[in-house]
Design a protein around this motif. Structure first.
Motif, PDB file in Angstrom:
ATOM      1  N   LEU A  98       0.804  -1.238   0.119  1.00  0.00           N
ATOM      2  CA  LEU A  98      -0.080   0.134   0.175  1.00  0.00           C
ATOM      3  C   LEU A  98       1.038   1.206   0.131  1.00  0.00           C
ATOM      4  CD1 LEU A  98      -2.974  -1.281   2.471  1.00  0.00           C
ATOM      5  CD2 LEU A  98      -3.000  -0.804   0.048  1.00  0.00           C
ATOM      6  N   LEU A  99       1.892   1.000   0.874  1.00  0.00           N
ATOM      7  CA  LEU A  99       2.544   2.459   0.794  1.00  0.00           C
ATOM      8  C   LEU A  99       3.428   2.611  -0.571  1.00  0.00           C
ATOM      9  CD1 LEU A  99       4.383   2.124   4.617  1.00  0.00           C
ATOM     10  CD2 LEU A  99       2.326   3.678   3.575  1.00  0.00           C
ATOM     11  N   GLY A 100       3.701   1.559  -1.014  1.00  0.00           N
ATOM     12  CA  GLY A 100       4.365   1.506  -2.589  1.00  0.00           C
ATOM     13  C   GLY A 100       3.340   2.199  -3.442  1.00  0.00           C
ATOM     14  N   PHE A 101       2.203   1.986  -3.390  1.00  0.00           N
ATOM     15  CA  PHE A 101       1.329   2.509  -4.229  1.00  0.00           C
ATOM     16  C   PHE A 101       0.996   3.800  -3.906  1.00  0.00           C
ATOM     17  CE2 PHE A 101      -0.506  -1.576  -5.289  1.00  0.00           C
ATOM     18  CZ  PHE A 101      -0.414  -1.599  -6.753  1.00  0.00           C
ATOM     19  N   GLY A 102       0.968   4.309  -2.485  1.00  0.00           N
ATOM     20  CA  GLY A 102       0.965   5.745  -2.264  1.00  0.00           C
ATOM     21  C   GLY A 102       2.082   6.509  -2.877  1.00  0.00           C
ATOM     22  N   THR A 103       3.296   6.097  -2.700  1.00  0.00           N
ATOM     23  CA  THR A 103       4.420   6.911  -2.819  1.00  0.00           C
ATOM     24  C   THR A 103       4.317   7.172  -4.610  1.00  0.00           C
ATOM     25  OG1 THR A 103       5.765   5.734  -1.303  1.00  0.00           O
ATOM     26  CG2 THR A 103       6.846   6.892  -2.862  1.00  0.00           C
ATOM     27  N   LEU A 104       3.854   6.185  -5.219  1.00  0.00           N
ATOM     28  CA  LEU A 104       4.037   6.143  -6.948  1.00  0.00           C
ATOM     29  C   LEU A 104       2.725   7.243  -7.049  1.00  0.00           C
ATOM     30  CD1 LEU A 104       4.118   5.197  -9.497  1.00  0.00           C
ATOM     31  CD2 LEU A 104       2.487   3.692  -9.407  1.00  0.00           C
TER      32      LEU A 104
END
Lengths: 571, 390, 374
Positions: free
Chosen positions: C354-360
């Motif tokens: 989720l954090l990866g998607f958020g960063t993107l």
């Protein structure tokens, strides 16, 4: 010459997909302590120039400098910017909007009180601090927008058409506020389509289609038409016909109605024609008149349109009767415990122009809407073309043409589709519809836009299309709600030629306007203020009531409203 | 031609409304492409079947019968993978982290107990977080275990006599897609019709063209009739597209009559467009219309019988579902696709909806009345519900 | 050049945003009314539990055995015998959907039973595949139990050699509400995080307020931050409201820790808000933004997150698409924290995704929201 607060040099900006650049090598300066006017018709590039100065758009070529730095990289806290839509948060109150912009611009806490006090007094908004911005009238929103832009005394004030859609009283107050500021050494850029405002600026840049046509003090431009503007008295109803004849004379490049007189501008280096050659009564004399900036503007653009209207030439003759075409009988409308229109009564005989004048929110739109059937009166009655508004709504609607204040055709349909739709709306079909549409296309020069979405046309063409659609079925009565708001003087001249021509054919026109010089075209007008009629009569009678027979309509308007205020306070 | 038939005013507004929806090429694409993509993606995604599951096995027995059961499980088309677990803790871990949806546990003496006919028990553990899937997988495992059990039984006295011959009518292989595709015809034409109609009046109000319309000599019914045409046509076009795509891509049989399908579809779309129009008339901005439509479409969708069987919901919601046009049209569509539903049944179901439309029409008779109208709209909407209850 | 971040400006923008949230009815609708509606629908309206099957009974034989078997169906907990009559009549009801199956006890059944047989016929409505297989299986079950009981009159029943002992962990009664209500909370957070955020930022573009704000010293980073913080908190409020309702009204157990729920929700709101901001920056129009948010966030959460439909059952290409749906990583966490308890080995990888998607999303948003009108 002092250092400018801001300047642009050889500024060029072209938007993707547009063939003509929005700005084409424009240069100008904004100096401290002076009012700089940015004037031009809709689509001339005024907004683009202001946004570049506010650092919101990158120019393609040339430079924009603010406080000696590029506009995109300067101290924004020192710029006051009021966009066209004022940039207010409508669900925040007056004081909350002010506080927000004070914090965003970094107004020191110690100065906050003093600044708020000064601005609230200045704008007369103190009574409304707890009201939501969305519930303010147009004029009040505009004052609040200005207050937000000035909450921390800026060094540069950018105002994008602050006068559009605002009544003369509010406009004058606003002008006084800003003028006062400019004298404190602030550079002010005031963009406008109102040429009387431009005339009052210290210096003016005139934009047309992205190019600067003129840059300098307005008086210098006005001086180019010295001795070419005349005024001539024409008694009674003959002025519309006379104006048409005069404008058809090649020596006359512009003419307007002024109450019971005409104002004419003669072509440069042309002898002044005789009264007879102009179609005037043999004894009439042309009295030299003071030229205005608007005259010079029209001269610069090559003169106004000629007098005859093709639209009127093809219009059917409306049969004459003695019954009034529009009758308002004690029209009253209440919203809850608020009365928006209070016993408004007037009647308009066939073949006349009647004006509804008044400040924003005074009740003229309410009256207008009741007469065209958009609002049901709480009390009183009205009729249009003999049809009772309460009993024969659909018949009444069939016999009127309506042009709304805001462009209200279908912006995402093509011009052709709009015309087809409105022809069908009024029950035209087959050959009759085709003829009416073809005629409208020819008269209003719409052929090159036929396939284009109506919403993407320049404002002048949108208004032409709106008028074309309103008269496709050749109605006996026309309702025009600020038909010329925001359009340039040339298009306004063209409109009034059409309106005058149709009135000659027996059409009755009800019009609202904020351009007081347009009120001069009316046979009679009524001034509505705080929901009541405070004066009704011919333009010259209204001026006389205001106690200044030779004044402009705008002066008369303001004088009558002030008198009404005084009366109310005394009571 | 249309003008001669309908009169110029009605023709003009119908043409205008159609252009308003279809003029923008992007809008034309967005009316066709997303519904097609939705049909394919949701057609395959929204399945209540459970396939390709992973099952864990903790085999402390290692004997003949545990091996036999695991072999049969692995051979089942439902099971994609068997994971060997070596301890109670590993089993718990596999379930907890959702690595497996179910696990089998064989005790050390399992095969010995089976062979000795002492009555053996397979422990099965399921992930109750996925209640539906767990239940279905539980059914599969039960069937396989009792299959093995029955084979052992052969040597024993015969099982109770007789048998039940189960035949699934309309869908002999119980192919889930045969349920999904007809349902999507309903759901997607519902969504595309309502999203068009809910904007129609609200958009004109927001852009200011509504006043222009009100000042022209239209009768209210002409405006409403004109505005109902595009959503109905778009719903029809979408449904037709599905009828064409279905045999090529999915092969769900259509056994009923198209002569019944289209009138039923028309009545359904009118009912749905009526509800959407109500929202649009009450809303002042496109934003409000969108939210209103959203708040209505979700319950219509969930209570249609597509997301979950209507038979299972509490009685008071079943009553509410009776007022849902999608519920009725879903029965008709399933009926016409799979069951060759006859006219008498189609019309029996539709009666409900025709009532709907009549009542909607009443509610729509006065967008111009402004405030007064709004109150009335609420009144009639509540009457609606009461009638349906009766 | 002004400083990039200034607490005073930041606070002023936060106050403004909070006032707007408090005053805008659509905020209230999306953050509190729609969530309750969804929870209600998923709590009561969508029930995947096995219920009683509505069947019809065609009794063609009048023997004692036939009537006894019919009685077994009538008294069975699994069936609700709505009609009895001839097959022809009942099949009309089957077509109309009034019943989902027909049990035919044929002529001569009693004689067959007497001779050690006794076949019946079961017709099911295949248009509803799940209920058809349920009715088929349980109709056979009832018959077998009946036959065994009759046989038991003569012989002693023998238990089958292998039996299963099923344990449904976390949800012994297999209530589908336990699965659906936590899933509905994911839908709610998607609405607040993505739909509402996309709308409010697009509104600023549409109404021209963003233009006025951009002409002040506010940095774009500050602007984005003042949108993220209030809607993040609002998302948590909606989530809390739903959680309380889920526990008190719908009786869903909460076996994890509030801290874990907070961590999971926060991790999800990060990409949800990022997606909302990205949509509004790219569309700058409320209507288009709402449509895009509906298609790219709401529908995938409903259909492709594993909330209603089992991901493993979908075809491979669609399974691949589900990896791009952030809520796919949220659903198992929510279901776990509610009915199972804290399990960080399950939470952490999902939170990381989720954090990866958020960063993107946030990187894309910052690139799309340059401080320029055009």
């Amino acid at each position: 010459m002092t250092d400018p607060v801001a300047s642009v040099a050889a500024l060029t900006k072209r938007f993707a997909g547009q063939s003509v650049p929005a700005l084409d090598a424009v240069s100008m300066r904004i100096e401290p302590g002076r009012m700089t006017g940015l004037v031009g018709p809709d689509g001339a590039g005024k907004t683009t120039l202001i946004r570049i100065l506010a650092g919101l758009i990158d120019p393609d070529r040339g430079s924009a400098t603010v406080f000696g730095r590029p506009a995109t990289d300067t101290d924004r806290a020192m710029i006051g910017y009021m966009p066209q839509r004022f940039g207010l948060y409508e669900d925040l109150t007056v004081i909350e909007n002010l506080a927000l912009y004070a914090d965003l611009r970094g107004l020191p806490a110690a100065e906050r009180r003093a600044s708020f006090d000064r601005l609230l007094d200045f704008t007369d908004l103190r009574r409304f601090t707890a009201r939501l911005a969305g519930q303010l009238s147009g004029g009040m929103k505009q004052k609040l927008g200005l207050a937000c832009a000035m909450v921390r005394a800026p060094h540069l004030l950018l105002l994008d058409e602050p006068g559009v859609g605002v009544d003369p009283v509010s406009r004058r107050e606003l002008w006084a506020m800003v003028k006062d500021l400019a004298s404190d050494g602030i550079g002010v850029l005031w963009s406008t389509a109102y040429l009387d405002e431009a005339e009052k600026c210290d210096t003016v840049t005139l934009l047309n289609e992205g190019r600067a046509l003129y840059d300098g003090p307005p008086q210098d431009l006005t001086d180019t038409i010295r001795d070419r503007v005349f005024r001539v008295g024409v008694p009674g109803a003959g002025r519309r016909v006379t104006l048409r004849h005069a404008l058809d004379n090649p020596a006359v490049i512009d003419g307007t109605v002024q109450g019971d007189a005409l104002r004419l501008m003669i072509r440069a280096d042309t002898p002044v024609p005789t009264a007879v050659a102009l179609g005037l009564a043999p004894g009439a004399t042309l009295v030299p008149a003071r030229p205005r900036f608007e005259d010079a503007f029209i001269d610069l653009l090559g003169g106004g349109p000629s007098g005859s209207s093709q639209l009127a030439d093809h219009y059917r003759q409306i049969p004459q009767t003695d019954a009034p075409a529009i009758d308002a009988d004690r029209l009253t409308r209440r919203f809850g415990d608020f009365t928006a229109a209070d016993h408004v009564s007037f009647n308009v005989p066939r073949g006349q122009i009647f004006g509804l004048l008044g400040p924003n929110g005074a009740g003229k739109s309410t009256t207008f809407k009741m007469l065209c059937g958009l609002l049901t009166p709480s009390e009183g009655n009205g009729s249009v073309a003999g049809f009772d508004l309460r009993k024969a709504k659909a018949d009444a609607r069939q016999s009127l043409g309506y042009m709304a204040q805001k462009f209200s055709l279908y912006g995402d349909l093509s011009v052709q589709q709009n015309l087809n739709f409105f022809a069908g709306t009024y029950g035209l079909h087959g050959g009759a519809a085709r003829d009416a549409i073809d005629r409208a296309i020819a008269i209003f020069h719409l052929d090159r836009y036929l396939k284009v979405n109506a919403g993407t046309m320049p404002l002048g063409f949108k208004q032409r299309l709106a008028l074309a659609c309103a008269v496709l079925h050749q109605p006996p009565v026309l309702f025009l709600d600020e038909p010329t708001s925001g359009v340039d003087p040339l298009v306004r001249r063209e409109f009034w030629n059409h309106i005058n021509g149709m009135v000659e054919k027996g059409v009755t026109v009800l019009v609202t306007t904020h351009f007081m010089d347009e009120a001069e075209y009316c046979d009679r007008a009524t001034l509505i203020y705080r929901a009541r009629q405070i004066a009704t009569g011919t333009p010259d009678e209204l001026k006389a009531m205001a106690g200044k027979a030779d004044a402009t309509m705008e002066d008369a308007f303001i004088a009558l409203i002030e008198a009404s205020d005084l009366q109310r306070e005394a009571a | 031609m249309i003008a001669a038939l309908l009169g110029p005013r009605l023709a003009a507004i119908i043409v205008k409304e159609l252009w308003a929806v279809l003029r923008d090429p992007r809008a034309r694409i967005s009316l066709i492409l997303p519904p097609l993509i939705q049909l394919v993606v949701f057609g395959y995604a929204s399945t209540m079947e459970v396939k390709h599951v992973t099952i864990g096995v903790l085999d402390r027995d290692g004997g003949q019968w545990s091996h036999e059961i695991v072999q049969r499980l692995a051979g089942s088309p439902t099971v994609q993978r068997i994971v060997r677990l070596d301890s109670e803790a590993a089993l718990a871990r596999a379930i907890d982290t959702q690595q497996v949806i179910a696990a089998l546990r064989f005790d050390p003496h399992f095969s010995a107990d089976v062979s000795a006919r002492r009555g053996a028990t397979v422990g099965t553990v399921f992930d109750g977080r996925k209640s539906n899937a767990a239940q279905i997988v539980g059914g599969y495992i039960d069937r396989i275990v009792s299959g093995v059990s029955a084979d052992i039984h052969l040597a024993r006295p015969p099982p109770p006599p007789g048998s039940a011959n189960v035949t699934a009518w309309f869908n002999p292989n119980l192919d889930y897609l045969w349920f999904t595709i007809p349902s999507l015809v309903v759901v997607i034409s519902l969504v595309s019709a309502t999203s068009v109609v809910s904007q129609s009046v609200a958009r004109e109000k927001e852009l200011g063209t509504y006043d222009q319309l009100m000042v022209s000599p239209f009768r209210v019914w002409e405006i409403l009739a004109g505005k109902m045409v595009p959503p109905v046509l778009i719903g029809m076009a979408n449904a037709t597209l599905y009828l064409v795509v279905n045999p090529l891509a999915f092969g769900v049989p259509f056994t009923g009559s198209l002569w019944l399908f289209y009138p039923a579809l028309l009545v359904f779309l009118l009912a749905v467009a009526g509800i959407g129009m109500l929202v649009s008339v009450v809303a002042n901005t496109q934003q409000q219309a969108f939210l209103g439509m959203f708040a209505l479409t979700v319950p219509v969708f969930l209570l249609s019988g597509y997301a979950a069987p209507i038979d299972n919901i509490p009685p008071f919601l079943q009553v509410l579902a009776e007022a849902n046009p999608a519920k009725h049209f879903l029965i008709v569509t399933e009926g016409l696709f799979l069951k060759g539903m006859p006219a008498s049944e189609v019309f029996a179901v539709r009666r409900q909806n025709i009532w709907h439309i009549r009542r909607r029409k009443l509610t729509e008779s006065g967008p111009r009345l402004g405030f007064g109208f709004r109150r009335r709209a609420c009144g009639v909407a509540s009457v609606d519900v009461r009638w349906s209850v009766a | 050049m002004s400083r990039l971040f200034e607490p005073r400006r930041f606070r002023a923008m936060l106050v403004k945003e909070s006032l707007q949230i408090a005053r805008d009815p659509s905020t209230f609708l999306i953050a509190f009314v729609l969530p309750m509606l969804l929870l209600f629908l998923f709590g009561y309206g969508v029930n995947l539990d096995t219920a009683r099957g509505n069947i019809g009974l065609a009794l063609q034989d009048n023997s004692e055995a036939a009537r006894s078997l019919a009685g077994s169906y009538q008294s069975s907990a699994w069936f609700d015998v709505r009609k009895t009559g001839a097959v022809g009549q009942l099949s009309d009801d089957l077509v109309a959907g009034r019943i989902r199956g027909i049990i035919v006890i044929p002529d001569g059944f009693g004689r067959q039973v007497a001779h050690g047989g006794g076949d019946i016929q079961v017709l099911t409505d295949g248009s509803l595949p799940n209920s058809a297989s349920f009715i088929g299986a349980y109709a056979e079950g009832v018959r077998m139990a009946w036959a065994a009981a009759r046989a038991g009159d003569q012989r002693t029943a023998v238990p089958p050699p292998i039996q299963t002992d099923a344990r449904y962990w976390f949800n012994p009664e297999l209530k589908s509400r336990y699965t659906l209500v936590p899933g509905a909370i994911a839908v709610v957070m998607t609405m607040v995080g993505t739909l509402l955020t996309a709308l409010v930022v697009a509104r600023e573009w549409e109404r021209g307020t963003l233009e006025a704000v951009m002409a002040t010293p506010v940095g774009m980073g500050e602007f984005i931050a003042t949108k993220v913080v209030p809607y993040f908190l609002l998302g948590l409020c909606s989530m809390t409201l739903c959680t309380v309702l889920a526990i008190t009204v719908f009786g869903v157990p909460f076996r994890g820790s509030p801290l874990a729920l907070l961590a999971i929700s926060s991790a999800f709101l990060f990409p949800a808000l990022g997606q909302g901001l990205l949509i509004s920056a790219a569309t700058r129009n409320q209507f288009v933004a709402s449509q895009v948010a509906l298609l790219s966030a709401f529908l995938p959460t409903m259909l492709l997150s594993g909330f209603l439909f089992e991901i493993s059952s979908m075809p491979k290409p669609i399974q691949a698409i589900t990896y791009l749906v952030p809520s796919r990583y949220l659903i198992p966490q929510l279901q776990t924290v509610f009915v199972a308890g804290d399990d960080w080995s399950l939470f952490l990888p999902n939170i990381a995704a989720l954090l990866g998607f958020g960063t993107l999303f946030f990187i894309l948003t910052v690139r799309a929201t340059r401080r320029r009108i055009a």
